[in-house]
Design a protein around this motif. Sequence first.
Motif, PDB file in Angstrom:
ATOM      1  N   ASP A  78       5.609   2.289   2.856  1.00 55.10           N
ATOM      2  CA  ASP A  78       4.639   1.291   2.861  1.00 55.10           C
ATOM      3  C   ASP A  78       3.995   1.466   4.279  1.00 55.10           C
ATOM      4  O   ASP A  78       4.285   1.566   5.157  1.00 55.10           O
ATOM      5  CB  ASP A  78       5.434  -0.085   3.313  1.00 55.10           C
ATOM      6  CG  ASP A  78       4.760  -1.259   3.245  1.00 55.10           C
ATOM      7  OD1 ASP A  78       3.481  -1.155   3.657  1.00 55.10           O
ATOM      8  OD2 ASP A  78       5.224  -2.496   3.034  1.00 55.10           O
ATOM      9  N   HIS A  79       2.552   1.673   3.799  1.00 49.21           N
ATOM     10  CA  HIS A  79       1.609   2.281   4.774  1.00 49.21           C
ATOM     11  C   HIS A  79       1.271   1.478   6.020  1.00 49.21           C
ATOM     12  O   HIS A  79       0.861   1.546   7.056  1.00 49.21           O
ATOM     13  CB  HIS A  79       0.252   2.578   4.300  1.00 49.21           C
ATOM     14  CG  HIS A  79      -0.382   3.887   5.102  1.00 49.21           C
ATOM     15  ND1 HIS A  79       0.154   4.284   6.270  1.00 49.21           N
ATOM     16  CD2 HIS A  79      -1.294   4.796   4.689  1.00 49.21           C
ATOM     17  CE1 HIS A  79      -0.624   5.390   6.759  1.00 49.21           C
ATOM     18  NE2 HIS A  79      -1.507   5.736   5.816  1.00 49.21           N
ATOM     19  N   ALA A 134       6.075  12.274   6.886  1.00 52.14           N
ATOM     20  CA  ALA A 134       6.072  13.847   6.789  1.00 52.14           C
ATOM     21  C   ALA A 134       7.417  14.198   7.457  1.00 52.14           C
ATOM     22  O   ALA A 134       8.157  15.175   7.118  1.00 52.14           O
ATOM     23  CB  ALA A 134       5.060  14.508   7.334  1.00 52.14           C
ATOM     24  N   ARG A 135       7.749  13.795   8.970  1.00 51.51           N
ATOM     25  CA  ARG A 135       8.810  14.098   9.673  1.00 51.51           C
ATOM     26  C   ARG A 135      10.070  13.918   8.995  1.00 51.51           C
ATOM     27  O   ARG A 135      11.068  14.486   9.081  1.00 51.51           O
ATOM     28  CB  ARG A 135       8.703  13.650  11.015  1.00 51.51           C
ATOM     29  CG  ARG A 135       7.589  14.030  11.878  1.00 51.51           C
ATOM     30  CD  ARG A 135       7.589  13.467  13.309  1.00 51.51           C
ATOM     31  NE  ARG A 135       6.370  13.823  14.069  1.00 51.51           N
ATOM     32  CZ  ARG A 135       5.209  13.246  14.221  1.00 51.51           C
ATOM     33  NH1 ARG A 135       5.150  11.958  13.735  1.00 51.51           N
ATOM     34  NH2 ARG A 135       4.243  13.692  15.019  1.00 51.51           N
ATOM     35  N   PRO A 146       0.863  -1.232  -0.029  1.00 57.76           N
ATOM     36  CA  PRO A 146      -0.049  -0.009  -0.047  1.00 57.76           C
ATOM     37  C   PRO A 146       0.919   1.158  -0.055  1.00 57.76           C
ATOM     38  O   PRO A 146       1.471   1.644   0.924  1.00 57.76           O
ATOM     39  CB  PRO A 146      -0.819  -0.104   1.302  1.00 57.76           C
ATOM     40  CG  PRO A 146       0.091  -0.904   2.140  1.00 57.76           C
ATOM     41  CD  PRO A 146       0.752  -1.951   1.268  1.00 57.76           C
ATOM     42  N   HIS A 147       1.226   1.755  -1.290  1.00 57.23           N
ATOM     43  CA  HIS A 147       1.709   2.889  -1.433  1.00 57.23           C
ATOM     44  C   HIS A 147       1.304   4.324  -0.815  1.00 57.23           C
ATOM     45  O   HIS A 147      -0.013   4.561  -1.240  1.00 57.23           O
ATOM     46  CB  HIS A 147       2.445   2.957  -2.862  1.00 57.23           C
ATOM     47  CG  HIS A 147       3.438   2.149  -3.408  1.00 57.23           C
ATOM     48  ND1 HIS A 147       3.142   0.749  -3.419  1.00 57.23           N
ATOM     49  CD2 HIS A 147       4.629   2.277  -3.575  1.00 57.23           C
ATOM     50  CE1 HIS A 147       4.426   0.352  -3.927  1.00 57.23           C
ATOM     51  NE2 HIS A 147       5.341   1.163  -3.966  1.00 57.23           N
ATOM     52  N   VAL A 148       1.923   5.161  -0.393  1.00 56.44           N
ATOM     53  CA  VAL A 148       1.517   6.521  -0.092  1.00 56.44           C
ATOM     54  C   VAL A 148       2.810   7.400  -0.581  1.00 56.44           C
ATOM     55  O   VAL A 148       3.750   6.924   0.013  1.00 56.44           O
ATOM     56  CB  VAL A 148       1.021   6.892   1.399  1.00 56.44           C
ATOM     57  CG1 VAL A 148       0.483   8.508   1.412  1.00 56.44           C
ATOM     58  CG2 VAL A 148      -0.012   5.951   1.704  1.00 56.44           C
ATOM     59  N   ILE A 207       8.236   3.369  -6.920  1.00 55.71           N
ATOM     60  CA  ILE A 207       7.712   2.102  -6.388  1.00 55.71           C
ATOM     61  C   ILE A 207       8.678   1.711  -5.570  1.00 55.71           C
ATOM     62  O   ILE A 207       9.895   1.441  -5.825  1.00 55.71           O
ATOM     63  CB  ILE A 207       7.280   1.325  -7.535  1.00 55.71           C
ATOM     64  CG1 ILE A 207       6.238   1.915  -8.577  1.00 55.71           C
ATOM     65  CG2 ILE A 207       6.710  -0.154  -7.071  1.00 55.71           C
ATOM     66  CD1 ILE A 207       5.913   1.054  -9.739  1.00 55.71           C
ATOM     67  N   ILE A 208       8.281   1.196  -4.351  1.00 56.69           N
ATOM     68  CA  ILE A 208       9.072   0.864  -3.252  1.00 56.69           C
ATOM     69  C   ILE A 208       9.680  -0.699  -3.934  1.00 56.69           C
ATOM     70  O   ILE A 208       9.203  -1.276  -4.604  1.00 56.69           O
ATOM     71  CB  ILE A 208       8.323   0.392  -2.145  1.00 56.69           C
ATOM     72  CG1 ILE A 208       7.637   1.935  -1.407  1.00 56.69           C
ATOM     73  CG2 ILE A 208       9.136  -0.306  -0.838  1.00 56.69           C
ATOM     74  CD1 ILE A 208       6.679   1.667  -0.493  1.00 56.69           C
ATOM     75  N   ASN A 209      10.939  -0.480  -3.416  1.00 54.26           N
ATOM     76  CA  ASN A 209      11.928  -1.713  -3.827  1.00 54.26           C
ATOM     77  C   ASN A 209      11.740  -2.977  -2.767  1.00 54.26           C
ATOM     78  O   ASN A 209      12.572  -2.972  -1.789  1.00 54.26           O
ATOM     79  CB  ASN A 209      13.168  -1.544  -4.189  1.00 54.26           C
ATOM     80  CG  ASN A 209      14.022  -2.522  -4.642  1.00 54.26           C
ATOM     81  OD1 ASN A 209      13.742  -3.379  -5.275  1.00 54.26           O
ATOM     82  ND2 ASN A 209      15.350  -2.354  -4.360  1.00 54.26           N
TER      83      ASN A 209
END
Length: 561
Positions: free
Chosen positions: A533-534, A543-544, A359-361, A495-497
């Motif tokens: 990865d949420h 955000a931090r 689940p990408h954000v 896209i996350i690896n």
Amino acid sequence: MATVDIKVPDIGDFDEVAVIEVLVKVGDTVKAEQSLITVESDKASMEIPSSQAGVVKEIKVAVGGKVKEGSVVLVLEADGAQAPAPAAAPAPAAASPAAAAATPAPAAPAPAPAAASGPVEVKVPDIGDFKDVSVIEVLVKVGDTVKAEQSLITVESDKASMEIPSSAAGVVKELRVKVGDVVNIGDLVAMLEGTSAAAPAAATAPAAAASAPASATASAPTPAAASPSPAATTAAAAPAHNPTVAPTGKLPHASPSIRKFARELGVPLDEIKGSGLKGRITQEDIHAFTKAVMSGAASTKAAAAKAPVGGGSADGAALGLIPWPKVDFAKFGTVERKDLSRIKKISGANLHRNWVMIPHVTNNDEADITELEAFRVATNKENEKSGVKVTMLAFVIKAVVSALKKFPEFNTSLDGDTLVYKQYYNVGFAADTPNGLVVPVLKDADKKGILQISQEMGELAKKARDGKLGSADMQGGCMSISSLGGIGGTHFTPIINAPEVAILGLSKGQMKPVWDGKQFVPRLTLPLSLSYDHRVIDGASAARFNAYLGQVLADFRRVLL
């Protein structure tokens, strides 16, 4: 270090067997008991392991060649950790998967029973120290007439597949096993209505030495050789439904390791056309099939049977999507067709899996790099003669390491329901090559300065362009960076690896008017796109992380804090 010839051990009564797969290449580091080649007889395929650990200096065999006991497989630069030598035994024992499984060694023949004898129990003979080997194929059915020594079932360990023969001739009255079952020595395979003669008396095959899958047939009882290593004796138990085996028909032509790989992915091997020697299925064939199914260009028979009226791909049908469009592009004008590169075939399937399963954000931010860019330019002027060119990416890698230390949940990987926290800092960076995108990994970035990082990045990028990256160069990453700064764009969603939990995207830096409290001043800003990865990271943490990264790039002295 001394060089050592790794030879083919005792593989039973076979004179020569064909090499159908070479599993390592020059420069690879191998462990003791690691499989080096796959060979095949008319009854079994088997993997030949290394007798000790070391680095591969020369490979002496090739696919399609023939080997026998004593043939040199490759030359190792040994690291001194030699595997234990097998104990001597009066009967043949192998440090390889048991080719003896294919042709049982007959002992003195038993007296032939009278014609039309009663029911005969056919059991699994001694298959060495293996426990719970998987049944991957049943070769007969109730009512079949079988001969003595005719194969009844095929079983598979993690190193070899082997056929279990009948100890007697007769008619199959009852089958006690099915595909997906696990069996051990003495388990009942089938009940026969015996005919005029039984097979020669069964005898115990010797256990294999040092990782050898043992004989799957019967031979005269003999003392067992030294036990195989635990890694070699762990059988891969198949699930109740084995997708690698067709319900009917011949066993797909693939090595045990390939069948295990297909089982892990749920790929039906009987639906794949092999591109290897004699139609053998390779790992690339499985990758290509998986990509075709995931893209909707192909579907499995099982999925097609469940597809709704109107069609649909395997995945598309499950999601209620319409089929992938089939278009004759040539009728609209001239076209040219080119096969995807091997890298794109593999990376495409991986990217699709990662995008669907994670689940990408994406959090977008900007960093003020005005002072850092001036420092980078000055550093390059000072080091002109060294030949090392410092890029902004080198500074970003160092800044990412600082952020990973401050926010350790970004330096993790999911392993089932467990979160693995890493105590090392290896950063991958996407490298664009003529054949596609690859991600070399810069190891121990926390222990290196900007100049050393820049130098190693240049070396890895050159290896990537030349197609010389090894698998070790692309493994062990904690977080990856995809930089499009030299091309353009404002923001994007990288896209996350997997199995990493975050990736940072860099776009092109731009001069922007920034309010300093009194007036607008021109500042060079770098767009940051952080995909996470949420399941592991929440929006506030992301955000931090991005905000802290921007602070470090704006004032690089923060990396010292």
